[in-house]
Write an enzyme that holds these catalytic residues in place. Structure first.
Site, PDB file in Angstrom:
ATOM      1  N   TYR A 362       0.900  -0.756  -0.293  1.00 59.34           N
ATOM      2  CA  TYR A 362       0.145  -0.098   0.237  1.00 59.34           C
ATOM      3  C   TYR A 362       1.269   1.408  -0.224  1.00 59.34           C
ATOM      4  O   TYR A 362       2.435   1.545   0.331  1.00 59.34           O
ATOM      5  CB  TYR A 362      -1.159   0.186   1.029  1.00 59.34           C
ATOM      6  CG  TYR A 362      -0.592   0.140   2.381  1.00 59.34           C
ATOM      7  CD1 TYR A 362       0.503   0.412   3.367  1.00 59.34           C
ATOM      8  CD2 TYR A 362      -1.648  -0.837   3.516  1.00 59.34           C
ATOM      9  CE1 TYR A 362       0.611  -0.045   4.160  1.00 59.34           C
ATOM     10  CE2 TYR A 362      -1.019  -0.132   4.891  1.00 59.34           C
ATOM     11  CZ  TYR A 362       0.065  -0.103   5.345  1.00 59.34           C
ATOM     12  OH  TYR A 362      -0.014  -0.129   6.735  1.00 59.34           O
ATOM     13  N   GLU A 363      -0.291   2.101  -0.208  1.00 55.91           N
ATOM     14  CA  GLU A 363       1.200   3.846  -0.582  1.00 55.91           C
ATOM     15  C   GLU A 363       2.148   3.689  -1.574  1.00 55.91           C
ATOM     16  O   GLU A 363       2.533   4.249  -1.460  1.00 55.91           O
ATOM     17  CB  GLU A 363       1.423   4.044   0.897  1.00 55.91           C
ATOM     18  CG  GLU A 363      -0.136   4.629   1.359  1.00 55.91           C
ATOM     19  CD  GLU A 363       0.273   5.298   2.723  1.00 55.91           C
ATOM     20  OE1 GLU A 363       1.093   6.737   2.609  1.00 55.91           O
ATOM     21  OE2 GLU A 363      -0.358   5.893   3.752  1.00 55.91           O
ATOM     22  N   GLY A 364       1.598   2.937  -2.373  1.00 60.97           N
ATOM     23  CA  GLY A 364       2.889   2.987  -3.430  1.00 60.97           C
ATOM     24  C   GLY A 364       3.304   1.459  -3.224  1.00 60.97           C
ATOM     25  O   GLY A 364       3.822   1.429  -2.501  1.00 60.97           O
TER      26      GLY A 364
END
Lengths: 380, 249
Positions: A362-364
């Protein structure tokens, strides 16, 4: 160079450590098993001021620096990174976004309540078909003169249930592609918003994750963040800081596994001696320790750059990539140090291993971080 | 009404203890310092009393006898919620030295309730509270496990052999507090940490006092004996080991 923490940073780290060791760890296994939102801890952490800790005091926040925030997330994540990610999304994506780019009116209305934790924030960017590729938003925000009308679905939304305030990234002018994207502040109780059931995740189970559906949701024009078409840039900027939070979380997961593995190696005997006296385990601990310390230094440096007003996007991507990958390796090795016990839930390390996996996603994802880093290295 | 909490600056309870100068001095290198745990609980209770007093308790102060190095400990007490702090600028020599410094300050700046932890987790002398009350010619109550207020009256509970004792008193007095005084120490909030920057921390010069004792030497306890596991079925081996090796039976 100065690697010393200030007295205040040490005090904040100790406060987070005390809370994690006294409270979070007590019910973390049960919450993980039942996938329960940690309401009790959310309330206590609001009272302690960890929600909105970086927001300026004039808006009711704690006015603490990014490094203090990183130290807090690290300490919480040693024992319970699911609670830490609630804080991470609230602080580094939502509160930061409104403080940095919001209008005075938006700050009065939203930042004040985010800063005290009275309201919790969620950041709605990912979509069923736009995860890593945030340029292709399918959720639309049709311009209706005095308001936007949102239709579409957002996926993998952390805090979807426990939050009160959403920042929703929508396509308002499809013909302009990613220059036609805007970020809107939306009250969760606006008619037309509905939540799909809680995702049954592998780890971070007591952090709530849902798909959120929008059906003709009216959002006033004044809730747009920044100038028209700023949404994509806004999301990327917010994620630059968000990655520091996730790096800190990964770092905490890794540190929690490392501390437990060291402790266990001093208690468990095999072939007549403590297992740390076997080189196979001692060298494993050495490798884990080096990775942990390198991840720590990258993460602290990213925070330091942000606190000193320097460019931190590449460093935060490096920190997130390395800390997440290291957390995965360190937790896997910690399970190995524990042997059969490590595979049993009671000993925490298998949970940390499950939690570590999400920090690579998550978040990239780790792969997206490599795109960010390589582009920065190849620029010029 | 004003409450003073006496604070000792002690090594973190997980510190590995070492000595220098021919085992006559504690080696402070790399030590993490904390508020003495009993004092931290005393402060927590003082804050609870203030919050529940409807304004009757107007101020909680903390005091420490120590060098500038102890200020982070006092600032932590301010972050937890004390209103102001006083540091008597002297290296503590022994319990009498500390009690004398505190007494001199308190003669000029009286408080209504003075709280001391039952002992400090470093030297465990259990002396300062009693000495302080004697030097001030004030009543003191020891081993206090609960403090409550009923208007002007203060109700104290003491743990005694086989039971507990309830006492009623009026201010001023010194209470020497122990387990039970508060459930657990307060964690400072972000607001508290931020406010601590601005709260007053007054430094007072020490008065001339001679210590009554000096450290002749320290000795670490012997390392723990190794644990030997005996199969539950093998009672004879256990008896033999207890008799011949441990020589306890």
């Amino acid at each position: 160079m100065n690697f010393e923490f200030t007295e205040e940073q040490q005090m904040i780290r100790q406060a987070a450590r005390d809370y994690a060791e006294r409270e979070l760890v007590k019910d973390v296994l049960e919450r993980d098993e039942k996938a329960e939102i940690p309401w009790k801890h959310i309330k206590a952490l609001k009272e302690l001021g960890f929600f909105g800790m970086m927001v300026a005091p004039e808006w009711g926040g704690g006015g603490m620096d990014t490094l203090s925030y990183v130290l807090s997330l690290e300490e919480f994540s040693k024992h319970d990174s699911a609670t830490a990610v609630i804080l991470s999304v609230h602080n580094s994506l939502v509160s930061w976004g409104v403080e940095k780019y919001g209008t005075q009116e938006q700050k009065e209305k939203y930042l004040r309540v985010l800063a005290t934790g009275e309201k919790i924030g969620a950041f709605l960017l990912s979509e069923p078909e736009a995860g890593s590729d945030a340029t292709h938003q399918r959720t639309t925000g049709e311009d209706k003169g005095d308001h936007f009308l949102i239709n579409g679905t957002k996926n993998w939304i952390t805090n979807a249930e426990c939050a009160d305030i959403y920042i929703v990234v929508v396509q308002t002018h499809p013909e302009k592609k990613h220059h036609g994207i805007n970020a809107l502040i939306v009250d969760k109780n606006t008619p037309g918003i509905s939540l799909a059931p809680h995702e049954d995740k592998m780890g971070m189970r007591s952090s709530d994750t849902h798909s959120v559906m929008f059906s003709d949701v009216k959002v006033p024009k004044e809730n747009r963040i920044g100038d028209d078409g700023f949404g994509f840039k806004f999301a990327m900027k917010a994620l630059e800081g968000g990655r520091i939070g996730i790096a800190a979380q990964a770092l905490g997961i890794a540190a929690g596994a490392m501390e437990r593995a060291i402790q266990y190696s001093k208690e468990r005997k095999a072939f007549g001696k403590f297992i740390h006296d076997h080189q196979a385990i001692a060298f494993k601990l050495a490798d884990m320790g080096v990775k942990l310390e390198a991840a720590r230094n990258l993460t602290y440096k990213a925070a330091w750059l942000k606190d000193n007003g320097l460019s931190y996007g590449t460093m935060s991507a490096m920190a997130k990539l390395f800390a997440a990958d290291s957390a995965m390796e360190i937790t896997t090795e910690a399970v190995q140090v524990y042997g059969g016990y490590g595979y049993v839930k009671e000993y925490h390390v298998e949970r940390l291993m499950r939690e570590a996996k999400l920090t690579q996603i998550y978040e990239g994802t780790s792969e997206i971080q490599k795109i960010v880093i390589s582009r920065a290295l190849l620029k010029d | 009404m004003k409450i003073l909490v006496c604070i000792s600056n002690v090594p973190d309870t997980t510190t590995k203890i070492r000595f220098t100068d021919n085992d006559t001095k504690f080696d402070a290198a790399g030590v993490q310092w904390i508020i003495n745990p009993w004092d931290e609980l005393a402060l927590t209770r003082a804050l609870e009393l203030k919050e529940g007093s409807g304004g009757a308790i107007e101020k909680i102060s903390v005091i420490n006898v120590g060098s500038k190095d102890t200020e982070p400990t006092l600032r932590k007490a301010l972050a937890i919620g004390a209103d102001d702090a006083i540091r008597i600028d002297a290296e503590p020599q022994d319990a009498y030295f500390v009690a004398s410094q505190l007494a001199e300050y308190l003669k000029a700046n009286p408080f209504d309730i003075m709280l001391c932890g039952i002992d400090s987790s470093d030297y465990n002398g259990s002396l300062v509270g009693g000495m302080l009350s004697e030097l001030l010619d004030l009543p003191s109550v020891s081993s206090v496990s609960k403090i409550n207020m009923d208007g002007e009256n203060i109700i104290l509970n003491r743990e005694i052999d086989g039971g507990s004792e309830t006492l009623e008193t009026t201010v001023p007095f010194v209470a020497i507090v122990q387990k039970g005084i508060a459930l657990e120490p307060r964690i400072p909030s972000m607001r508290g940490i931020m406010m601590a920057r601005k709260k007053p921390l007054e430094v007072k010069p020490a008065v001339e006092t001679e210590a009554l004792t000096e450290f002749a030497g320290f000795e670490l306890p012997p390392p723990k004996a190794k644990c030997k596991m005996v199969d539950a079925e093998n009672v004879n081996e256990l008896v033999e080991l207890l008799h011949n090796e441990a020589k306890v039976i």
